[in-house]
Scaffold this active site. Structure first.
Site, PDB file in Angstrom:
ATOM      1  N   ASP A 108      19.709  31.425 -37.181  1.00 23.23           N
ATOM      2  CA  ASP A 108      19.708  32.664 -37.959  1.00 23.23           C
ATOM      3  C   ASP A 108      20.102  32.338 -39.397  1.00 23.23           C
ATOM      4  OD1 ASP A 108      19.019  33.985 -35.687  1.00 23.23           O
ATOM      5  OD2 ASP A 108      20.772  35.294 -35.614  1.00 23.23           O
ATOM      6  N   HIS A 258      23.810  29.148 -36.206  1.00 24.97           N
ATOM      7  CA  HIS A 258      23.768  29.695 -37.564  1.00 24.97           C
ATOM      8  C   HIS A 258      23.730  28.552 -38.571  1.00 24.97           C
ATOM      9  CE1 HIS A 258      25.087  33.304 -35.405  1.00 24.97           C
ATOM     10  NE2 HIS A 258      24.562  33.975 -36.413  1.00 24.97           N
TER      11      HIS A 258
END
Length: 293
Positions: A108, A258
């Site tokens: 992400d 992430h």
């Protein structure tokens, strides 16, 4: 009369806070309405039923946050029990073939912290393809990185314009604009169409949001592994990250990582090396979807 005005204001305020983007009509107040029991209770029941109504256009609007039932390497992970019916119905994916040693890397991208180029270098070294879920501001601020992702064969996918909680958006056009804006910016930068894969911000969803997503031609990508890697000021150690990730890797794992995590960037080479030793291959989202069809 004062009580009537107060109750009307309560209804309006609750509707604004509890159900954003949804219009609720307050019950019409008659001049001779009595607020003595049982009329008062009947009125309050009507207010409660209106405010707590979780149905819009025939779809449940109850918001949920994705989680997974991690059972280790030996058993297939399970989706949230309360929404398990949504997974096949609305083209949701969170795990691949549990009989094959294939895993799926997804990142992400809310903003660039300086670690994505290193992540891309490592992926290139191992000839591994990942999926990057980006918001519109990320494309605007890091166009060269986005172009590199696309050029090197990675999937650059939709994570909305503003990283909003999508279940809070009832209006279909507003919902659509959150995805359209990312598509247009991606095409502007790369000249290519964005792959139709979507990750809901914060993993939040409802039946209505999944319906809208499917209607727009997207497949929703959840995950079967995630850990606390997004706090840049509170990063796990490399040792802790490796232990947690490797111990929970299973056949068909869809990993959510992430790219703002320094630890992820530092440990990725070792992870890929270990996965290769254990016989794992890195699959693509197209392969994930093809298996489930």
């Amino acid at each position: 009369m004062k009580k009537k005005v107060i109750l009307i204001l309560i209804v309006i305020l609750v509707s604004m806070v509890v159900l954003p983007n949804r219009v609720i009509a307050a019950p019409v107040m008659q001049e001779n309405t009595s607020f003595e029991t049982p009329q008062k209770e009947k009125f309050l029941d009507k207010v409660r039923n209106t405010v707590l109504n979780r149905n819009y256009k025939g779809f449940n609007t109850q918001p949920h946050e994705w989680y997974y039932m991690n059972k280790g390497k030996s058993e297939e992970q399970g989706p949230p029990k309360e929404t398990s019916d949504y997974v096949p119905k609305y083209n949701c994916y969170y795990i691949g073939d549990s009989s094959k040693k294939i895993i799926y890397l997804t990142f992400d991208e809310g903003y660039e912290k300086g670690y994505t180029p290193k992540i891309l270098d490592v992926l290139k070294k191992h000839n591994a393809k990942a999926a990057f879920f980006v918001v519109k501001p990320y494309i605007e601020s890091s166009p060269e990185i986005v172009k590199r992702m696309e050029r090197e064969g990675h999937y650059v996918c939709n994570h909305t314009v503003n990283h909003k909680s999508m279940p809070s958006i009832y209006d279909e056009q507003k919902f659509k604009s959150e995805l359209d804006g990312v598509e247009k910016e991606y095409k502007k930068v790369t000249g290519k169409e964005m792959p139709k894969y979507f990750r809901p911000p914060m993993g939040k969803y409802s039946e209505l949001s999944l319906y809208y997503t499917k209607k727009l031609g997207y497949k929703t990508i959840f995950w079967s592994f995630a850990y606390g890697d997004w706090e840049t000021g509170n990063q796990p150690s490399k040792t802790e990250a490796k232990k947690k990730i490797l111990s929970r890797t299973h056949n068909g794992t869809v990993l959510l990582l992430h790219a703002v995590s320094k630890t992820n960037a530092d440990v990725l080479d070792e992870l890929l090396t270990q996965w290769e030793k254990e016989g794992y291959k890195i699959g693509t989202l197209d392969e994930l979807v093809k298996f489930k069809q």
